[in-house]
Write a protein that holds these residues in place. Structure first.
Motif, mmCIF file in Angstrom:
data_model
loop_
_atom_site.group_PDB
_atom_site.id
_atom_site.type_symbol
_atom_site.label_atom_id
_atom_site.label_comp_id
_atom_site.label_asym_id
_atom_site.label_seq_id
_atom_site.Cartn_x
_atom_site.Cartn_y
_atom_site.Cartn_z
ATOM 1 N N ASP A 1 7.231 -4.699 0.490
ATOM 2 C CA ASP A 1 6.589 -5.679 -0.576
ATOM 3 C C ASP A 1 6.106 -5.127 -1.624
ATOM 4 O OD1 ASP A 1 4.731 -7.745 -1.828
ATOM 5 O OD2 ASP A 1 5.520 -8.993 -0.202
ATOM 6 N N PRO A 2 6.599 -5.314 -2.845
ATOM 7 C CA PRO A 2 6.422 -4.546 -4.014
ATOM 8 C C PRO A 2 4.975 -4.892 -4.523
ATOM 9 C CG PRO A 2 8.572 -5.407 -4.348
ATOM 10 C CD PRO A 2 8.055 -6.023 -2.994
ATOM 11 N N HIS A 3 4.652 -6.296 -4.426
ATOM 12 C CA HIS A 3 3.490 -6.829 -4.874
ATOM 13 C C HIS A 3 1.931 -5.941 -4.011
ATOM 14 C CE1 HIS A 3 -0.143 -9.125 -5.766
ATOM 15 N NE2 HIS A 3 -0.551 -9.476 -4.364
ATOM 16 N N PHE A 4 2.231 -6.073 -2.703
ATOM 17 C CA PHE A 4 1.300 -5.464 -1.837
ATOM 18 C C PHE A 4 1.329 -3.818 -1.850
ATOM 19 C CE2 PHE A 4 0.993 -9.640 -0.013
ATOM 20 C CZ PHE A 4 -0.123 -9.945 -0.225
ATOM 21 N N MET A 5 2.574 -3.374 -1.932
ATOM 22 C CA MET A 5 2.788 -1.838 -2.055
ATOM 23 C C MET A 5 1.740 -1.429 -3.464
ATOM 24 S SD MET A 5 4.329 -0.006 0.302
ATOM 25 C CE MET A 5 5.187 1.216 -0.420
ATOM 26 N N ALA A 6 1.960 -2.128 -4.459
ATOM 27 C CA ALA A 6 1.283 -1.964 -5.621
ATOM 28 C C ALA A 6 -0.206 -2.144 -5.400
ATOM 29 C CB ALA A 6 1.942 -2.888 -6.777
ATOM 30 N N ALA A 7 -0.550 -3.174 -4.901
ATOM 31 C CA ALA A 7 -2.172 -3.599 -4.516
ATOM 32 C C ALA A 7 -2.657 -2.260 -3.843
ATOM 33 C CB ALA A 7 -2.317 -4.904 -3.920
#
Length: 323
Positions: free
Chosen positions: A74-80
């Motif tokens: 998940d790009p969002h959670f990887m970034a977070a």
């Protein structure tokens, strides 16, 4: 000068083993075991538990920089999670696109993403936005899932997302760890991108190292199981004189003493036997020691046997973890 790197190896290169291997010497940097990212932002203790080197400037006790690897889809959670990770000032951030483990694959992690170059790009791009320019940012991938038809597309997607370098393991997910590693396929990937490529896979000897360089076109090599099978390999590659098995004996002792402090006695024996099974590939003395230890179950009996054969001094302080 070529760089020699220590691979992330789930269940093999834990913090203790990383300390032991880097103390033997020869590594420029390494990557810790992966941190699994799902639909949450992990607590700080997760990063620190997986990579305790973060307490030491992101270096092992011997001073070797250790980068932190994230695994998720998940790009969002990887970034977070990357945003939280970089507050610990890791020596680098890496993304895992290579793990072939069935459990990881089923949950759409690691090598499962190699069929989706667009998603690779989105993940890398999202994490890149959170990693400051002064922290190295890399990714590690395999050639593909069942074949290497998308290897170049994946590498180009990772490059376009902003990775500084890319590590390529010369096998597919389906290949697992079966030889051979297809180093020439790494060269095909290397020729298609403009970021540095680091080759990985099936490097057990100095001759393997040189052939991997030649066939992959890569100067820099990452060692995986070959690092455990011959901890002296990086220094041999560099042309240094080494002391063979006698030089490794203190490392075996240090590893066992560390295991006794960190692992419940019921599980301790399996750890040293696992390492000896790899060491015996190059060292007959490791085979002999493995055969002596194989029927021994109790950690206290292994203590006594290692003293008897001279791996441990009788005066060593063994501090076992309480059961």
């Amino acid at each position: 000068m070529s760089r020699i790197l220590l691979a992330p190896m789930e269940g093999l290169a834990d913090p203790l083993m990383r300390n032991v291997l880097t103390a033997v010497g020869g590594y420029d940097w390494g990557i810790c075991e992966f941190i699994r990212v799902t639909e949450s932002v992990l607590p700080n203790r997760t990063f620190l538990r997986t990579c305790p080197e973060l307490h030491n400037g992101s270096r092992t006790e011997a001073g070797t920089p250790m980068r932190v690897q994230l695994l998720g889809s998940d790009p969002h959670f990887m970034a977070a999670n990357a945003r939280r990770l970089v507050k610990h000032r890791p020596a680098g951030v890496d993304i895992n696109f290579g793990c072939p483990a069935p459990t990881v694959f089923r949950h759409r992690g690691g090598s499962a993403l190699l069929g989706e170059p667009e998603l690779l790009h989105d993940i890398v791009s999202a994490v890149r936005a959170m990693v400051p320019a002064d922290i190295p940012f890399t990714a590690k991938m395999r050639l593909g899932i069942a074949d290497s038809s998308l290897a170049v597309d994946c590498a180009q997607a990772i490059e376009a997302g902003g990775a500084d370098e890319l590590i390529v393991h010369g096998r597919t997910k389906v290949d697992g760890y079966k030889p051979p590693a297809r180093w020439a396929q790494i060269d095909r990937v290397r020729a298609a991108v403009n970021i540095p490529i680091i080759a990985n896979g099936e490097v057990w000897t100095v001759d393997d190292f040189r052939r991997c360089q030649q066939e992959s076109g890569c100067a820099d090599i990452m060692l995986g199981r070959g690092a455990l099978a011959d901890p002296l390999l990086p220094r041999k590659v560099r042309g240094e004189e080494t002391g063979g098995w006698e030089e490794l004996l203190p490392s075996v002792a240090a590893y066992w003493l560390g295991v006794r402090q960190r692992v419940l006695p019921v599980h301790a024996g399996g750890r040293i036997k696992q390492w000896l099974m790899l060491l015996r590939r190059h060292y007959p003395q490791a085979e002999a020691l493995y055969q002596r230890l194989r029927p021994v179950k109790a950690a206290e009996d292994i203590d006594r046997l290692l003293i008897e054969v001279g791996v441990l001094d009788a005066g060593h302080d063994i501090l076992p973890l309480a059961a």
